[in-house]
Design a protein around this motif. Sequence first.
Motif, mmCIF file in Angstrom:
data_model
loop_
_atom_site.group_PDB
_atom_site.id
_atom_site.type_symbol
_atom_site.label_atom_id
_atom_site.label_comp_id
_atom_site.label_asym_id
_atom_site.label_seq_id
_atom_site.Cartn_x
_atom_site.Cartn_y
_atom_site.Cartn_z
ATOM 1 N N MET A 76 21.161 50.954 42.394
ATOM 2 C CA MET A 76 21.932 51.569 43.473
ATOM 3 C C MET A 76 21.354 51.221 44.845
ATOM 4 O O MET A 76 22.093 51.117 45.823
ATOM 5 C CB MET A 76 22.007 53.077 43.266
ATOM 6 C CG MET A 76 22.832 53.440 42.028
ATOM 7 S SD MET A 76 22.922 55.210 41.762
ATOM 8 C CE MET A 76 24.035 55.672 43.103
ATOM 9 N N GLU A 77 20.058 51.002 44.904
ATOM 10 C CA GLU A 77 19.413 50.595 46.149
ATOM 11 C C GLU A 77 19.873 49.182 46.532
ATOM 12 O O GLU A 77 20.211 48.915 47.693
ATOM 13 C CB GLU A 77 17.896 50.661 45.982
ATOM 14 C CG GLU A 77 17.112 50.566 47.259
ATOM 15 C CD GLU A 77 15.625 50.813 47.027
ATOM 16 O OE1 GLU A 77 14.999 51.341 47.954
ATOM 17 O OE2 GLU A 77 15.101 50.473 45.938
ATOM 18 N N ARG A 78 19.910 48.282 45.543
ATOM 19 C CA ARG A 78 20.376 46.907 45.802
ATOM 20 C C ARG A 78 21.827 46.892 46.280
ATOM 21 O O ARG A 78 22.214 46.063 47.099
ATOM 22 C CB ARG A 78 20.238 46.043 44.548
ATOM 23 C CG ARG A 78 18.838 45.524 44.315
ATOM 24 C CD ARG A 78 18.796 44.438 43.260
ATOM 25 N NE ARG A 78 19.368 44.819 41.975
ATOM 26 C CZ ARG A 78 18.703 45.445 40.997
ATOM 27 N NH1 ARG A 78 17.435 45.747 41.152
ATOM 28 N NH2 ARG A 78 19.302 45.747 39.869
ATOM 29 N N ALA A 79 22.631 47.832 45.770
ATOM 30 C CA ALA A 79 24.041 47.909 46.165
ATOM 31 C C ALA A 79 24.231 48.633 47.501
ATOM 32 O O ALA A 79 25.334 48.646 48.045
ATOM 33 C CB ALA A 79 24.850 48.611 45.070
ATOM 34 N N ARG A 84 14.914 54.544 49.391
ATOM 35 C CA ARG A 84 13.697 55.307 49.105
ATOM 36 C C ARG A 84 12.890 55.427 50.388
ATOM 37 O O ARG A 84 12.692 54.445 51.086
ATOM 38 C CB ARG A 84 12.872 54.618 48.027
ATOM 39 C CG ARG A 84 13.512 54.701 46.668
ATOM 40 C CD ARG A 84 12.607 54.086 45.658
ATOM 41 N NE ARG A 84 13.238 52.871 45.165
ATOM 42 C CZ ARG A 84 13.005 52.355 43.984
ATOM 43 N NH1 ARG A 84 12.124 52.904 43.184
ATOM 44 N NH2 ARG A 84 13.615 51.274 43.597
ATOM 45 N N THR A 85 12.438 56.636 50.668
ATOM 46 C CA THR A 85 11.618 56.893 51.847
ATOM 47 C C THR A 85 10.403 57.708 51.431
ATOM 48 O O THR A 85 10.401 58.344 50.376
ATOM 49 C CB THR A 85 12.413 57.668 52.922
ATOM 50 O OG1 THR A 85 12.821 58.922 52.372
ATOM 51 C CG2 THR A 85 13.631 56.897 53.385
ATOM 52 N N ILE A 95 11.001 59.748 48.209
ATOM 53 C CA ILE A 95 12.241 60.511 48.112
ATOM 54 C C ILE A 95 13.404 59.525 48.089
ATOM 55 O O ILE A 95 13.448 58.579 48.882
ATOM 56 C CB ILE A 95 12.400 61.474 49.317
ATOM 57 C CG1 ILE A 95 11.222 62.440 49.392
ATOM 58 C CG2 ILE A 95 13.726 62.212 49.266
ATOM 59 C CD1 ILE A 95 11.163 63.434 48.266
ATOM 60 N N VAL A 96 14.328 59.755 47.193
ATOM 61 C CA VAL A 96 15.549 58.946 47.118
ATOM 62 C C VAL A 96 16.631 59.702 47.875
ATOM 63 O O VAL A 96 16.868 60.884 47.620
ATOM 64 C CB VAL A 96 15.985 58.732 45.656
ATOM 65 C CG1 VAL A 96 17.252 57.882 45.592
ATOM 66 C CG2 VAL A 96 14.870 58.114 44.843
ATOM 67 N N ARG A 97 17.251 59.015 48.811
ATOM 68 C CA ARG A 97 18.309 59.618 49.629
ATOM 69 C C ARG A 97 19.562 58.731 49.592
ATOM 70 O O ARG A 97 19.455 57.511 49.423
ATOM 71 C CB ARG A 97 17.867 59.741 51.087
ATOM 72 C CG ARG A 97 16.676 60.623 51.298
ATOM 73 C CD ARG A 97 16.426 60.841 52.787
ATOM 74 N NE ARG A 97 15.123 61.402 53.053
ATOM 75 C CZ ARG A 97 14.771 62.664 52.848
ATOM 76 N NH1 ARG A 97 15.639 63.487 52.336
ATOM 77 N NH2 ARG A 97 13.559 63.089 53.128
ATOM 78 N N LEU A 98 20.698 59.361 49.822
ATOM 79 C CA LEU A 98 21.931 58.604 49.957
ATOM 80 C C LEU A 98 21.946 57.918 51.322
ATOM 81 O O LEU A 98 21.522 58.499 52.314
ATOM 82 C CB LEU A 98 23.145 59.527 49.851
ATOM 83 C CG LEU A 98 23.326 60.266 48.526
ATOM 84 C CD1 LEU A 98 24.533 61.190 48.612
ATOM 85 C CD2 LEU A 98 23.475 59.297 47.369
ATOM 86 N N THR A 99 22.422 56.707 51.350
ATOM 87 C CA THR A 99 22.627 55.999 52.609
ATOM 88 C C THR A 99 23.998 56.398 53.160
ATOM 89 O O THR A 99 24.812 57.008 52.439
ATOM 90 C CB THR A 99 22.614 54.477 52.382
ATOM 91 O OG1 THR A 99 23.725 54.140 51.540
ATOM 92 C CG2 THR A 99 21.301 54.004 51.775
ATOM 93 N N PRO A 100 24.305 56.041 54.391
ATOM 94 C CA PRO A 100 25.663 56.284 54.899
ATOM 95 C C PRO A 100 26.738 55.640 54.011
ATOM 96 O O PRO A 100 27.815 56.205 53.819
ATOM 97 C CB PRO A 100 25.639 55.666 56.303
ATOM 98 C CG PRO A 100 24.208 55.811 56.726
ATOM 99 C CD PRO A 100 23.408 55.556 55.458
ATOM 100 N N PHE A 101 26.425 54.481 53.434
ATOM 101 C CA PHE A 101 27.360 53.821 52.513
ATOM 102 C C PHE A 101 27.571 54.676 51.258
ATOM 103 O O PHE A 101 28.691 54.787 50.752
ATOM 104 C CB PHE A 101 26.803 52.433 52.162
ATOM 105 C CG PHE A 101 27.751 51.532 51.430
ATOM 106 C CD1 PHE A 101 28.992 51.207 51.963
ATOM 107 C CD2 PHE A 101 27.380 50.973 50.219
ATOM 108 C CE1 PHE A 101 29.859 50.339 51.285
ATOM 109 C CE2 PHE A 101 28.226 50.107 49.534
ATOM 110 C CZ PHE A 101 29.472 49.796 50.071
ATOM 111 N N GLY A 102 26.497 55.293 50.756
ATOM 112 C CA GLY A 102 26.608 56.180 49.611
ATOM 113 C C GLY A 102 27.415 57.426 49.931
ATOM 114 O O GLY A 102 28.260 57.866 49.131
ATOM 115 N N VAL A 103 27.185 58.002 51.097
ATOM 116 C CA VAL A 103 27.946 59.177 51.530
ATOM 117 C C VAL A 103 29.424 58.816 51.658
ATOM 118 O O VAL A 103 30.307 59.586 51.283
ATOM 119 C CB VAL A 103 27.372 59.745 52.849
ATOM 120 C CG1 VAL A 103 28.269 60.823 53.425
ATOM 121 C CG2 VAL A 103 25.955 60.273 52.620
#
Length: 156
Positions: A76-79, A84-85, A95-103
């Motif tokens: 999912m990170e590659r996509a 990860r921060t 911590i794994v967070r959603l990116t704006p693209f994920g949101v």
Amino acid sequence: MPSATPGFELPLRLFLAFRVLIDELHAELARQGHPDMRPMHGFVMQAIGSRGTTAVDLGRVLGVSKQAAGKTIETMERAGYVERTRDPDDTRRKIVRLTPFGVDALARSARIFDALRARWAEELGQDRLEALEDDLRKVTPEGLWRLDVPGWFGTM
């Protein structure tokens, strides 16, 4: 009096209905700029939530190993759906967070599900669809968010 319909058909029909909705969702998501989204990603994104999580906690919520969760996070990170921060409270943790693209993918999913439900209401009739939903609420646990489906199916 026994039903003419074999008992095994009910879970298969319920699963098939789920599959139809999910396949239609992902076809529309692909048309809207999210061709890499997979059905399991929705469970992962819901488990990550708006505050983020760790790979260990993600695996626990999903019912899978830390390694399986980590592999999915990498995909999912590659996509571009997650990042990860470092945890500001413990720099050893990530911590794994959603990116704006994920949101964006989640927001689009919600709108697409609303459109799919509206289409079902048109096909079945609003009253029949609401009755179906009411009946399903009667025979299922109260909480909607069973995110451990990946672990329950045994693969991720």
